[in-house]
Write a protein that holds these residues in place. Structure first.
Motif, PDB file in Angstrom:
ATOM      1  N   HIS A   1       0.820  -1.212   0.000  1.00  0.00           N
ATOM      2  CA  HIS A   1       0.000   0.000   0.000  1.00  0.00           C
ATOM      3  C   HIS A   1       0.858   1.268   0.000  1.00  0.00           C
ATOM      4  O   HIS A   1       0.607   2.175  -0.790  1.00  0.00           O
TER       5      HIS A   1
ATOM      6  N   ARG B   1       2.587   2.046  -3.233  1.00  0.00           N
ATOM      7  CA  ARG B   1       1.716   2.298  -4.380  1.00  0.00           C
ATOM      8  C   ARG B   1       0.772   3.460  -4.116  1.00  0.00           C
ATOM      9  O   ARG B   1      -0.339   3.484  -4.600  1.00  0.00           O
ATOM     10  N   GLY B   2       1.228   4.405  -3.341  1.00  0.00           N
ATOM     11  CA  GLY B   2       0.498   5.659  -3.261  1.00  0.00           C
ATOM     12  C   GLY B   2      -0.638   5.733  -2.264  1.00  0.00           C
ATOM     13  O   GLY B   2      -1.474   6.638  -2.364  1.00  0.00           O
ATOM     14  N   ILE B   3      -0.713   4.799  -1.309  1.00  0.00           N
ATOM     15  CA  ILE B   3      -1.726   4.926  -0.252  1.00  0.00           C
ATOM     16  C   ILE B   3      -1.027   5.407   1.017  1.00  0.00           C
ATOM     17  O   ILE B   3      -0.103   4.784   1.515  1.00  0.00           O
TER      18      ILE B   3
ATOM     19  N   PRO C   1      -9.820   3.195  -6.129  1.00  0.00           N
ATOM     20  CA  PRO C   1      -8.491   3.606  -5.635  1.00  0.00           C
ATOM     21  C   PRO C   1      -8.063   4.968  -6.165  1.00  0.00           C
ATOM     22  O   PRO C   1      -7.259   5.650  -5.534  1.00  0.00           O
ATOM     23  N   GLU C   2      -8.609   5.374  -7.330  1.00  0.00           N
ATOM     24  CA  GLU C   2      -8.152   6.649  -7.920  1.00  0.00           C
ATOM     25  C   GLU C   2      -8.473   7.843  -7.013  1.00  0.00           C
ATOM     26  O   GLU C   2      -7.871   8.898  -7.159  1.00  0.00           O
TER      27      GLU C   2
ATOM     28  N   LEU D   1      -5.187   7.542  -4.253  1.00  0.00           N
ATOM     29  CA  LEU D   1      -3.769   7.471  -4.608  1.00  0.00           C
ATOM     30  C   LEU D   1      -3.158   8.870  -4.603  1.00  0.00           C
ATOM     31  O   LEU D   1      -3.805   9.837  -4.982  1.00  0.00           O
TER      32      LEU D   1
ATOM     33  N   GLY E   1      -5.081   9.929 -10.135  1.00  0.00           N
ATOM     34  CA  GLY E   1      -5.300   8.555  -9.686  1.00  0.00           C
ATOM     35  C   GLY E   1      -5.403   7.588 -10.836  1.00  0.00           C
ATOM     36  O   GLY E   1      -4.828   6.503 -10.807  1.00  0.00           O
TER      37      GLY E   1
ATOM     38  N   ALA F   1      -2.049   7.053 -12.218  1.00  0.00           N
ATOM     39  CA  ALA F   1      -1.211   6.276 -11.298  1.00  0.00           C
ATOM     40  C   ALA F   1      -1.574   4.794 -11.352  1.00  0.00           C
ATOM     41  O   ALA F   1      -0.698   3.938 -11.319  1.00  0.00           O
TER      42      ALA F   1
ATOM     43  N   TRP G   1       1.623   2.687 -12.157  1.00  0.00           N
ATOM     44  CA  TRP G   1       2.184   1.906 -11.044  1.00  0.00           C
ATOM     45  C   TRP G   1       1.629   0.490 -11.027  1.00  0.00           C
ATOM     46  O   TRP G   1       1.897  -0.267 -10.122  1.00  0.00           O
TER      47      TRP G   1
ATOM     48  N   VAL H   1      -1.404  -0.555 -10.335  1.00  0.00           N
ATOM     49  CA  VAL H   1      -2.147  -0.740  -9.087  1.00  0.00           C
ATOM     50  C   VAL H   1      -3.239  -1.775  -9.312  1.00  0.00           C
ATOM     51  O   VAL H   1      -4.104  -1.591 -10.168  1.00  0.00           O
TER      52      VAL H   1
ATOM     53  N   SER I   1      -6.063  -3.048  -7.379  1.00  0.00           N
ATOM     54  CA  SER I   1      -6.873  -2.999  -6.173  1.00  0.00           C
ATOM     55  C   SER I   1      -7.852  -4.158  -6.236  1.00  0.00           C
ATOM     56  O   SER I   1      -9.000  -4.004  -6.608  1.00  0.00           O
TER      57      SER I   1
END
Lengths: 214, 203
Positions: B118, B121-123, B156-157, B160, B183, B186, B190, B192, B194
């Motif tokens: 997390h 990856r931008g959380i 998730p967008e 992030l 987001g 990303a 990345w 991501v 989710s």
């Protein structure tokens, strides 16, 4: 019916008085109403446990354990963390003389990483500019913090800086356990950049950048 | 008459269960007394330390490690070095006996939450732990229920953020539109994932 309404209102009020509202702070551990499999017979990290004699779940590896690890990519090839190599010890192989130069290839990615790790681990005391004016000095909590622009530190070989980060020196504690080998060399590289920023001469710059100086 | 009464009692029961029988009530606000009165507000908000000075393995490990007391002593061998509030820290560093911190944030044993995936990856920490940099004493700020996880995994967008702002608890996107665009980019850049399948978390 009147009694019913009264009773109803009283019980609602009683429940609210007893249970309170969402989000209010409380000290006692949360209540688990249906703790189905929420607590299993397994060990969680950094928790107390009766299984091991020292009462902890997280155990140190047996002495002599070698970590299964990815080798560090140095300028002269990959090196494993258990090898007697300058990248692991800061020493020239077979001696206790410090290596003069950072064994990792100096790239902008390494310097960026070094900046980030320096800011996390070093800047609280040594300051963002490495002049020893970190927060511990500003609040007057630490009497002696090394100014990393001191001549004696500038003249230290890279290996010695690595060694000091790893094992600590004087009042500074060791950071070997919390900053990885590659990150320590990245910090050394970044520190050299900080020192150059103060010591550098206009002649050190490439000609096309030199014209930008006032 | 019986009908009205039944409706009232039934409604009250449903409302009570909806309000009280969720982690939003049962877990949010949990603030146990810790063996050492450590203040995140002092260390992070006032002194400006990064989360990763102490929780240094959070980017590599599935759990965010508590620092050993030797790490506290990196500064506290000089800072407040005779303060009685830190007696237990000094004792722990000298003897090697861990400080019995009380765990606050805890997912059930059948949930496998991974910190490193997390935070790399931008959380941000703030999404699950709340404004922990302002807490004098740490308390449980978010429900950490399954729906809490899924709300974010489905969109998730919206959460992030740039990777260099992960430990900045006060960062805000410029605008909701900018956040959504960033987001979505990303997620692609990345990679991501989710995941919403059961085995992403339950094993």
């Amino acid at each position: 019916m009147r009694y019913f309404f009264a009773l109803f209102a009283v019980s609602v009020a009683a429940v609210i008085a007893l249970l309170g509202f969402r989000g209010s702070h409380f000290r006692k551990p949360p209540l688990y109403i249906f703790p189905d499999m929420e607590f299993q017979l397994k060990l969680r990290p950094q928790a107390p446990s009766g299984f091991f004699p020292n009462g902890r779940t997280s155990q140190l590896p047996v002495p002599g354990t070698i970590a299964r690890a990815v080798p560090v990519q140095t300028a002269s090839g990959p090196v494993f963390p258990f090898e007697d190599a300058p990248v692991n010890t800061g020493w020239v192989v077979g001696t206790t003389n410090f290596v003069e130069h950072n064994p990792l290839p100096i790239t902008s990615a390494l310097l960026k990483r070094g900046q980030q790790r320096y800011t996390i681990n070093c800047a609280p005391c040594h300051g963002g500019l490495a002049d020893g004016n970190g927060i511990t000095r500003k609040i007057g909590a630490m009497a002696v913090v090394a100014n990393l622009h001191d001549k004696r530190i500038v003249e230290m070989p890279d290996g010695e800086l690595f060694y000091v980060i790893t094992h600590g020196r004087n009042l500074m504690g060791p950071y070997g356990a919390q900053v990885s080998i590659e990150d320590r060399w990245a910090v050394v590289a970044y520190l050299r950049a900080l020192q150059l920023a103060r010591l550098g001469e206009p002649e050190d710059l490439p000609p096309q950048l030199r014209t930008l100086l006032k | 008459m019986v009908l009205t009464g039944g409706l009232l009692v039934g409604g009250a029961l449903v409302a009570g269960a909806w309000y009280y029988l969720t982690p939003k009530y049962s877990r949010v606000g949990y603030k146990p007394i810790q063996p050492v009165a450590f203040s995140h507000n002092t260390h992070v908000n006032q002194l400006g330390m990064d989360c990763r000075y102490c929780h240094n393995a959070v980017e590599q490990s599935w759990y965010s490690n508590l620092p050993d007391s030797a790490k506290c002593m990196n500064c506290h061998n000089q800072v407040l070095k005779d303060d009685p509030r830190l007696a237990l820290v000094r004792e722990s560093a000298a003897t090697g006996q861990p400080i019995p911190w009380v765990q606050i944030h805890r997912v059930p044993d059948y949930v496998y939450f991974n910190h490193s995936v997390h935070v790399t990856r931008g959380i941000s920490c703030v999404e699950c732990h709340g404004q922990i940099d302002r807490m004098e004493e740490v308390y449980h700020a978010q429900p950490l229920s399954m729906t809490f996880c899924l709300d974010c995994h489905r969109h998730p967008e919206l959460k992030l953020r740039p990777l260099d702002k992960i430990t900045d608890m006060n960062w805000q996107p410029e605008s909701p539109l900018q956040q959504r665009e960033f987001g979505q980019r990303a997620i692609k850049n990345w990679k991501v994932e989710s995941l919403e399948n059961c085995s992403a978390c339950h094993r």
